[in-house]
Design an enzyme around this catalytic site. Structure first.
Site, PDB file in Angstrom:
ATOM      1  N   ASP A   1       0.863  -1.187   0.000  1.00  0.00           N
ATOM      2  CA  ASP A   1       0.000   0.000   0.000  1.00  0.00           C
ATOM      3  C   ASP A   1       0.896   1.232   0.000  1.00  0.00           C
ATOM      4  O   ASP A   1       2.064   1.166   0.383  1.00  0.00           O
ATOM      5  CB  ASP A   1      -0.915   0.017   1.247  1.00  0.00           C
TER       6      ASP A   1
ATOM      7  N   ASN B   1      -5.339  -4.342  -6.849  1.00  0.00           N
ATOM      8  CA  ASN B   1      -6.555  -3.768  -6.265  1.00  0.00           C
ATOM      9  C   ASN B   1      -6.475  -2.260  -6.052  1.00  0.00           C
ATOM     10  O   ASN B   1      -7.523  -1.600  -6.028  1.00  0.00           O
ATOM     11  CB  ASN B   1      -6.797  -4.481  -4.922  1.00  0.00           C
TER      12      ASN B   1
ATOM     13  N   TYR C   1     -12.636   7.641 -13.810  1.00  0.00           N
ATOM     14  CA  TYR C   1     -12.788   6.355 -13.099  1.00  0.00           C
ATOM     15  C   TYR C   1     -13.439   5.308 -14.007  1.00  0.00           C
ATOM     16  O   TYR C   1     -12.970   4.174 -14.123  1.00  0.00           O
ATOM     17  CB  TYR C   1     -13.629   6.580 -11.842  1.00  0.00           C
TER      18      TYR C   1
ATOM     19  N   LYS D   1     -11.755   1.835 -15.358  1.00  0.00           N
ATOM     20  CA  LYS D   1     -12.299   0.532 -14.958  1.00  0.00           C
ATOM     21  C   LYS D   1     -12.765  -0.270 -16.169  1.00  0.00           C
ATOM     22  O   LYS D   1     -12.671  -1.512 -16.173  1.00  0.00           O
ATOM     23  CB  LYS D   1     -13.432   0.716 -13.945  1.00  0.00           C
TER      24      LYS D   1
ATOM     25  N   ILE E   1     -19.345  -0.826  -2.177  1.00  0.00           N
ATOM     26  CA  ILE E   1     -18.881  -1.629  -1.049  1.00  0.00           C
ATOM     27  C   ILE E   1     -18.534  -0.673   0.106  1.00  0.00           C
ATOM     28  O   ILE E   1     -17.926   0.381  -0.128  1.00  0.00           O
ATOM     29  CB  ILE E   1     -17.606  -2.429  -1.449  1.00  0.00           C
TER      30      ILE E   1
ATOM     31  N   THR F   1     -16.412   0.782   2.395  1.00  0.00           N
ATOM     32  CA  THR F   1     -14.966   0.880   2.646  1.00  0.00           C
ATOM     33  C   THR F   1     -14.626   2.338   2.946  1.00  0.00           C
ATOM     34  O   THR F   1     -15.429   3.240   2.705  1.00  0.00           O
ATOM     35  CB  THR F   1     -14.145   0.461   1.402  1.00  0.00           C
TER      36      THR F   1
HETATM   37  P1  NAP Z   1      -9.980   2.206  -0.102  1.00  0.00           P
HETATM   38  O1  NAP Z   1     -10.859   1.901   1.037  1.00  0.00           O
HETATM   39  O2  NAP Z   1      -9.704   3.633  -0.457  1.00  0.00           O
HETATM   40  O3  NAP Z   1      -8.592   1.437   0.053  1.00  0.00           O
HETATM   41  C1  NAP Z   1      -7.649   1.528  -0.991  1.00  0.00           C
HETATM   42  C2  NAP Z   1      -6.247   1.500  -0.438  1.00  0.00           C
HETATM   43  O4  NAP Z   1      -5.356   1.713  -1.574  1.00  0.00           O
HETATM   44  C3  NAP Z   1      -5.960   2.626   0.552  1.00  0.00           C
HETATM   45  O5  NAP Z   1      -5.165   2.142   1.606  1.00  0.00           O
HETATM   46  C4  NAP Z   1      -5.199   3.638  -0.295  1.00  0.00           C
HETATM   47  O6  NAP Z   1      -4.322   4.439   0.455  1.00  0.00           O
HETATM   48  C5  NAP Z   1      -4.423   2.732  -1.222  1.00  0.00           C
HETATM   49  N1  NAP Z   1      -3.927   3.402  -2.404  1.00  0.00           N
HETATM   50  C6  NAP Z   1      -4.432   4.494  -3.026  1.00  0.00           C
HETATM   51  N2  NAP Z   1      -3.656   4.832  -4.058  1.00  0.00           N
HETATM   52  C7  NAP Z   1      -2.647   3.951  -4.098  1.00  0.00           C
HETATM   53  C8  NAP Z   1      -1.516   3.791  -4.935  1.00  0.00           C
HETATM   54  N3  NAP Z   1      -1.274   4.620  -5.954  1.00  0.00           N
HETATM   55  N4  NAP Z   1      -0.681   2.752  -4.706  1.00  0.00           N
HETATM   56  C9  NAP Z   1      -0.905   1.905  -3.683  1.00  0.00           C
HETATM   57  N5  NAP Z   1      -1.940   2.011  -2.843  1.00  0.00           N
HETATM   58  C10 NAP Z   1      -2.810   3.029  -3.056  1.00  0.00           C
HETATM   59  O7  NAP Z   1     -10.587   1.564  -1.452  1.00  0.00           O
HETATM   60  P2  NAP Z   1     -11.574   0.313  -1.643  1.00  0.00           P
HETATM   61  O8  NAP Z   1     -12.958   0.821  -1.617  1.00  0.00           O
HETATM   62  O9  NAP Z   1     -11.156  -0.828  -0.795  1.00  0.00           O
HETATM   63  O10 NAP Z   1     -11.259   0.019  -3.170  1.00  0.00           O
HETATM   64  C11 NAP Z   1     -10.277  -0.928  -3.573  1.00  0.00           C
HETATM   65  C12 NAP Z   1     -10.427  -1.125  -5.077  1.00  0.00           C
HETATM   66  O11 NAP Z   1     -11.768  -1.565  -5.348  1.00  0.00           O
HETATM   67  C13 NAP Z   1     -10.222   0.138  -5.908  1.00  0.00           C
HETATM   68  O12 NAP Z   1      -9.567  -0.189  -7.104  1.00  0.00           O
HETATM   69  C14 NAP Z   1     -11.629   0.605  -6.193  1.00  0.00           C
HETATM   70  O13 NAP Z   1     -11.717   1.362  -7.369  1.00  0.00           O
HETATM   71  C15 NAP Z   1     -12.347  -0.734  -6.320  1.00  0.00           C
HETATM   72  N6  NAP Z   1     -13.787  -0.645  -6.110  1.00  0.00           N
HETATM   73  C16 NAP Z   1     -14.296  -0.153  -4.940  1.00  0.00           C
HETATM   74  C17 NAP Z   1     -15.673  -0.072  -4.779  1.00  0.00           C
HETATM   75  C18 NAP Z   1     -16.308   0.478  -3.527  1.00  0.00           C
HETATM   76  O14 NAP Z   1     -17.524   0.756  -3.562  1.00  0.00           O
HETATM   77  N7  NAP Z   1     -15.586   0.637  -2.440  1.00  0.00           N
HETATM   78  C19 NAP Z   1     -16.518  -0.504  -5.809  1.00  0.00           C
HETATM   79  C20 NAP Z   1     -15.981  -1.015  -6.970  1.00  0.00           C
HETATM   80  C21 NAP Z   1     -14.594  -1.090  -7.111  1.00  0.00           C
HETATM   81  P3  NAP Z   1      -4.815   5.915   0.883  1.00  0.00           P
HETATM   82  O15 NAP Z   1      -6.001   5.712   1.788  1.00  0.00           O
HETATM   83  O16 NAP Z   1      -3.617   6.509   1.555  1.00  0.00           O
HETATM   84  O17 NAP Z   1      -5.197   6.616  -0.400  1.00  0.00           O
END
Ligand code: NAP
Length: 254
Positions: free
Chosen positions: A38, A91, A157, A161, A190, A192
């Site tokens: 991360d 991810n 975005y 995607k 989701i 998060t």
């Molecule tokens: P999250 O809660 O924001 O967690 C993502 C993690 O990735 C955070 O720790 C973030 O750090 C880190 N990160 C951000 N930019 C980065 C980089 N350049 N290199 C390495 N790490 C990085 O996100 P999430 O909701 O779990 O989402 C994870 C993935 O699922 C993403 O690709 C997102 O687009 C996808 N997704 C999420 C949802 C949803 O509803 N949550 C739905 C569909 C798809 P910081 O907090 O310091 O930025």
């Protein structure tokens, strides 16, 4: 569900929170050693602690997925430490600003594409040779329902995607006979930190609006997405490659 991943090594990016943390925990639960990566050291180290406390094995490597040198080092470190690489969940991603297409700032477009699209390609670029050296493996790229349909005010975005699905299908074709499977997961909304930071959960009206978008009438959990990732990597999915798996409570079925 538990699969037998003993002896295997997995790398998960964006593993310091949300879906990446849940996926890391699920890989470890099923016996894989996990390299938790991360940009956020505190979050990543907390994921490692949770895995170790549950009896698993994990190691943290800080890396920004949009930085080729850091991704090369992440994969080199993984193989140096554990001797192999079997699974990857690419991810890490960001939501980006919300604005109509014609008003979208160019700098923000480039930032979102760099992390959400180029970053995943960079991960695959360095992961694939290491997996092939072992006779194969499995990669899961984190797309979204917004990789299959549009969403107003999210052009960068949505573009990234959608691109991830084409990238996943292309790599799946290239390595299908070499023991390497490449798939994508497309989550609905989701619960998060990503949604929390966007203010989508603290506002009751917005929260309910998001719930109503899903026929199942709730948001998903990171654990529900993690199960799909681990299944796709496991031998239970041995004939599945080039697939984009919706985990979306019926969002795209409407
Ligand atoms: P999250 O809660 O924001 O967690 C993502 C993690 O990735 C955070 O720790 C973030 O750090 C880190 N990160 C951000 N930019 C980065 C980089 N350049 N290199 C390495 N790490 C990085 O996100 P999430 O909701 O779990 O989402 C994870 C993935 O699922 C993403 O690709 C997102 O687009 C996808 N997704 C999420 C949802 C949803 O509803 N949550 C739905 C569909 C798809 P910081 O907090 O310091 O930025």
């Amino acid at each position: 569900m538990a699969y037998s991943l003993a002896g295997k090594v997995a790398v998960v990016t964006g593993a310091g929170a949300g879906i990446g943390r849940a996926t890391s925990l699920a890989f470890a639960r099923d016996g894989a050693r996990v390299v938790v990566s991360d940009i956020d050291r505190g979050g990543g180290e907390e994921t490692v602690r949770l895995i170790v406390d549950a009896g698993g094995e994990a190691h943290f490597v800080a890396a920004d997925t949009s930085n080729a040198g850091q991704i090369a080092s992440l994969i080199d470190d993984t193989v140096a430490r554990y001797g192999r690489l079997d699974y990857a969940c690419n991810n890490a991603g960001i939501g980006g600003l919300q604005a109509p297409t014609a008003d979208y700032p160019e700098e923000e477009w480039r930032r979102v594409l760099d992390i959400n699209l180029t970053g995943v390609w960079l991960c695959m670029k360095y992961e694939i040779p290491r997996m092939l050296a072992n006779g194969g493996g499995a990669i899961v790229n984190m797309s979204s329902i917004l990789g299959t349909v549009g969403f107003a005010n999210s052009v960068a975005y949505v573009t990234a995607k959608h691109g991830l699905i084409g990238m996943t299908q292309t790599a799946a074709l290239e390595y299908a006979t070499q023991g390497l499977r490449v798939n994508a997961v497309c989550p609905g909304f989701i619960v998060t930190p990503m949604l929390e930071h966007a203010g989508l959960l603290s506002n009751p009206e917005l929260h309910q609006m998001l719930i109503n978008l899903h026929p199942i009438k709730r948001l998903g959990t990171p654990e529900e997405v993690a199960e799909a990732v681990v299944w796709l990597c496991s031998d239970a999915a041995s004939f599945v490659t080039g697939h984009a798996l919706l985990v979306d409570g019926g969002y795209v079925a409407q």
